[in-house]
Design an enzyme around this catalytic site. Structure first.
Site, PDB file in Angstrom:
ATOM      1  N   ARG A 127       0.827  -1.216   0.000  1.00  0.00           N
ATOM      2  CA  ARG A 127       0.000   0.000   0.000  1.00  0.00           C
ATOM      3  C   ARG A 127       0.861   1.266   0.000  1.00  0.00           C
ATOM      4  O   ARG A 127       1.877   1.339   0.680  1.00  0.00           O
ATOM      5  CB  ARG A 127      -0.908   0.005   1.237  1.00  0.00           C
ATOM      6  CG  ARG A 127      -1.681   1.306   1.408  1.00  0.00           C
ATOM      7  CD  ARG A 127      -2.876   1.158   2.303  1.00  0.00           C
ATOM      8  NE  ARG A 127      -2.527   0.785   3.669  1.00  0.00           N
ATOM      9  CZ  ARG A 127      -3.435   0.515   4.601  1.00  0.00           C
ATOM     10  NH1 ARG A 127      -4.726   0.541   4.320  1.00  0.00           N
ATOM     11  NH2 ARG A 127      -3.054   0.174   5.825  1.00  0.00           N
ATOM     12  N   ARG A 160       2.957   3.949   4.878  1.00  0.00           N
ATOM     13  CA  ARG A 160       2.676   4.144   6.297  1.00  0.00           C
ATOM     14  C   ARG A 160       3.656   3.333   7.139  1.00  0.00           C
ATOM     15  O   ARG A 160       3.976   2.200   6.794  1.00  0.00           O
ATOM     16  CB  ARG A 160       1.241   3.692   6.605  1.00  0.00           C
ATOM     17  CG  ARG A 160       0.227   4.791   6.352  1.00  0.00           C
ATOM     18  CD  ARG A 160      -1.174   4.307   6.371  1.00  0.00           C
ATOM     19  NE  ARG A 160      -1.503   3.445   7.508  1.00  0.00           N
ATOM     20  CZ  ARG A 160      -2.702   2.908   7.707  1.00  0.00           C
ATOM     21  NH1 ARG A 160      -3.679   3.161   6.853  1.00  0.00           N
ATOM     22  NH2 ARG A 160      -2.919   2.135   8.746  1.00  0.00           N
ATOM     23  N   ARG A 171      -1.219  -6.366  13.626  1.00  0.00           N
ATOM     24  CA  ARG A 171      -2.540  -5.781  13.391  1.00  0.00           C
ATOM     25  C   ARG A 171      -3.554  -6.845  13.003  1.00  0.00           C
ATOM     26  O   ARG A 171      -4.725  -6.760  13.376  1.00  0.00           O
ATOM     27  CB  ARG A 171      -2.451  -4.699  12.301  1.00  0.00           C
ATOM     28  CG  ARG A 171      -1.790  -3.430  12.831  1.00  0.00           C
ATOM     29  CD  ARG A 171      -1.254  -2.551  11.734  1.00  0.00           C
ATOM     30  NE  ARG A 171      -2.288  -2.104  10.834  1.00  0.00           N
ATOM     31  CZ  ARG A 171      -2.076  -1.731   9.568  1.00  0.00           C
ATOM     32  NH1 ARG A 171      -0.857  -1.757   9.073  1.00  0.00           N
ATOM     33  NH2 ARG A 171      -3.065  -1.325   8.832  1.00  0.00           N
TER      34      ARG A 171
HETATM   35  P1  ADP Z   1      -8.292  -0.801   4.527  1.00  0.00           P
HETATM   36  O1  ADP Z   1      -8.773   0.630   4.617  1.00  0.00           O
HETATM   37  O2  ADP Z   1      -9.406  -1.784   4.733  1.00  0.00           O
HETATM   38  O3  ADP Z   1      -7.117  -1.065   5.402  1.00  0.00           O
HETATM   39  P2  ADP Z   1      -7.331  -0.073   1.841  1.00  0.00           P
HETATM   40  O4  ADP Z   1      -8.505   0.461   1.116  1.00  0.00           O
HETATM   41  O5  ADP Z   1      -6.327   0.888   2.325  1.00  0.00           O
HETATM   42  O6  ADP Z   1      -7.822  -1.046   3.034  1.00  0.00           O
HETATM   43  O7  ADP Z   1      -6.646  -1.157   0.879  1.00  0.00           O
HETATM   44  C1  ADP Z   1      -5.464  -1.846   1.276  1.00  0.00           C
HETATM   45  C2  ADP Z   1      -4.564  -2.044   0.050  1.00  0.00           C
HETATM   46  O8  ADP Z   1      -5.183  -2.971  -0.849  1.00  0.00           O
HETATM   47  C3  ADP Z   1      -4.324  -0.769  -0.758  1.00  0.00           C
HETATM   48  O9  ADP Z   1      -3.010  -0.784  -1.244  1.00  0.00           O
HETATM   49  C4  ADP Z   1      -5.351  -0.853  -1.890  1.00  0.00           C
HETATM   50  O10 ADP Z   1      -4.894  -0.191  -3.069  1.00  0.00           O
HETATM   51  C5  ADP Z   1      -5.442  -2.353  -2.123  1.00  0.00           C
HETATM   52  N1  ADP Z   1      -6.781  -2.789  -2.536  1.00  0.00           N
HETATM   53  C6  ADP Z   1      -7.980  -2.292  -2.136  1.00  0.00           C
HETATM   54  N2  ADP Z   1      -9.017  -2.972  -2.707  1.00  0.00           N
HETATM   55  C7  ADP Z   1      -8.447  -3.945  -3.481  1.00  0.00           C
HETATM   56  C8  ADP Z   1      -8.983  -4.983  -4.332  1.00  0.00           C
HETATM   57  N3  ADP Z   1     -10.307  -5.153  -4.470  1.00  0.00           N
HETATM   58  N4  ADP Z   1      -8.096  -5.776  -4.969  1.00  0.00           N
HETATM   59  C9  ADP Z   1      -6.746  -5.602  -4.808  1.00  0.00           C
HETATM   60  N5  ADP Z   1      -6.191  -4.653  -4.023  1.00  0.00           N
HETATM   61  C10 ADP Z   1      -7.024  -3.821  -3.359  1.00  0.00           C
HETATM   62  P1  ADP Z   2      -6.169  -0.168   8.587  1.00  0.00           P
HETATM   63  O1  ADP Z   2      -7.546  -0.146   8.059  1.00  0.00           O
HETATM   64  O2  ADP Z   2      -5.131  -0.353   7.548  1.00  0.00           O
HETATM   65  O3  ADP Z   2      -5.999  -1.098   9.742  1.00  0.00           O
HETATM   66  P2  ADP Z   2      -6.534   2.452   9.865  1.00  0.00           P
HETATM   67  O4  ADP Z   2      -6.022   3.639   9.171  1.00  0.00           O
HETATM   68  O5  ADP Z   2      -7.995   2.233   9.925  1.00  0.00           O
HETATM   69  O6  ADP Z   2      -5.774   1.223   9.224  1.00  0.00           O
HETATM   70  O7  ADP Z   2      -5.998   2.431  11.359  1.00  0.00           O
HETATM   71  C1  ADP Z   2      -4.645   2.637  11.655  1.00  0.00           C
HETATM   72  C2  ADP Z   2      -4.414   2.481  13.166  1.00  0.00           C
HETATM   73  O8  ADP Z   2      -5.147   3.507  13.861  1.00  0.00           O
HETATM   74  C3  ADP Z   2      -4.897   1.173  13.769  1.00  0.00           C
HETATM   75  O9  ADP Z   2      -3.930   0.129  13.658  1.00  0.00           O
HETATM   76  C4  ADP Z   2      -5.111   1.592  15.242  1.00  0.00           C
HETATM   77  O10 ADP Z   2      -3.881   1.704  15.933  1.00  0.00           O
HETATM   78  C5  ADP Z   2      -5.675   3.000  15.078  1.00  0.00           C
HETATM   79  N1  ADP Z   2      -7.153   2.974  14.978  1.00  0.00           N
HETATM   80  C6  ADP Z   2      -7.906   3.304  13.903  1.00  0.00           C
HETATM   81  N2  ADP Z   2      -9.212   3.135  14.178  1.00  0.00           N
HETATM   82  C7  ADP Z   2      -9.287   2.695  15.469  1.00  0.00           C
HETATM   83  C8  ADP Z   2     -10.349   2.324  16.329  1.00  0.00           C
HETATM   84  N3  ADP Z   2     -11.637   2.381  15.948  1.00  0.00           N
HETATM   85  N4  ADP Z   2     -10.034   1.907  17.588  1.00  0.00           N
HETATM   86  C9  ADP Z   2      -8.768   1.865  18.007  1.00  0.00           C
HETATM   87  N5  ADP Z   2      -7.718   2.169  17.243  1.00  0.00           N
HETATM   88  C10 ADP Z   2      -7.968   2.595  15.973  1.00  0.00           C
END
Ligand code: ADP
Ligand code: ADP
Ligand code: ZN
Length: 217
Positions: A127, A160, A171
């Site tokens: 990502r 990130r 995570r």
């Molecule tokens: P989340 O918010 O649930 O952590 P993201 O939207 O940031 O997930 O997506 C995580 C990674 O996967 C990003 O690098 C994104 O470009 C990629 N990604 C998102 N949807 C898809 C998909 N349907 N197929 C392949 N890669 C995806």
């Molecule tokens: P991703 O979907 O890739 O896990 P996010 O951007 O949603 O990443 O979250 C990044 C980090 O922020 C999490 O690993 C956690 O440390 C914190 N965080 C986000 N949302 C929450 C939540 N609802 N409760 C507790 N921690 C959170």
């Protein structure tokens, strides 16, 4: 509409949220984005959050719930909102239900994006995010035209710090232990709709729309 997007880290919540809010005209509320913005601004509260985020742990419920309580009380949330990454614990889900009940309202739908665990590490380590507009890319699955530059705003792309492999594994364990139980919680309320997130990004969006009664095919 008041919607929650549920799913493990890397499921595609942020990617889908960006598109869903444009179609549904809802504010996009991402606790992760809010914490990252606060960290960039250097507030004391954010420094506390950062210590948990860097380890791949959840930020404590009291802090997280407080931030959401303030946000959904804003006037732009009156008609609805899309929550992305909140709730992540049972205590957060219960607090959200209570907040909404106090406002005489409730959630319309919880969209659960399901992706096999094996794909998530590759998704997260590949990502890249735009420092300027927050757009989300993947070096293989959704690559930018130039590897360092955002297609839509020319901002700088970065990885990130919590998307390194060691933190990612942590995570995913945290997800299994603390967030996955929400699937059962929302199944019991009758609001859960599960969509297959292991498909092309556009197809996942169509399926999410269908789960909300929209025809975007
Ligand atoms: P989340 O918010 O649930 O952590 P993201 O939207 O940031 O997930 O997506 C995580 C990674 O996967 C990003 O690098 C994104 O470009 C990629 N990604 C998102 N949807 C898809 C998909 N349907 N197929 C392949 N890669 C995806
Ligand atoms: P991703 O979907 O890739 O896990 P996010 O951007 O949603 O990443 O979250 C990044 C980090 O922020 C999490 O690993 C956690 O440390 C914190 N965080 C986000 N949302 C929450 C939540 N609802 N409760 C507790 N921690 C959170
Ligand atoms: Zn950008």
């Amino acid at each position: 509409m008041k919607i929650v997007l549920l799913g493990p880290p890397g499921a595609g919540k942020g990617t889908q949220a960006e598109m869903l809010v444009k179609k549904l005209f809802l504010p996009h509320i991402s606790t992760g984005d809010m914490f990252r913005a606060a960290i960039a601004a250097g507030t004391d509260l954010a420094m506390e959050a950062k210590s948990y985020m860097d380890k791949g742990q959840l930020v404590p419920d009291a802090l997280t719930i407080g931030i959401i309580r303030d946000r959904i009380a804003q006037p732009d949330c009156r008609e609805g909102f899309l929550l992305d990454g909140f709730p992540r614990t049972l205590a957060q889900a219960e607090a959200l239900d209570q907040m909404l009940a106090d406002m005489d309202t409730e959630l319309d739908a919880v969209l659960n994006i399901s992706v096999p665990l094996d794909n998530l590490v590759t998704r997260l380590t590949g990502r890249r995010m735009c420092r300027q507009c927050g757009n989300i890319y993947h070096m293989t699955y959704n690559p930018p035209k130039d590897e360092n530059t955002c297609d839509s705003c020319n901002g700088e792309l970065y990885q990130r710090s919590d998307d390194k492999e060691e933190t990612v594994k942590n995570r995913l364990t945290v997800y299994e232990n603390q967030t996955a139980p929400l699937i059962e919680y929302y199944t019991n309320t009758g609001k859960l709709k599960t969509v297959d997130g292991d498909q092309a990004i556009g197809k996942v969006l169509v399926d999410l729309g269908a789960a909300l009664g929209q025809n975007w095919a």
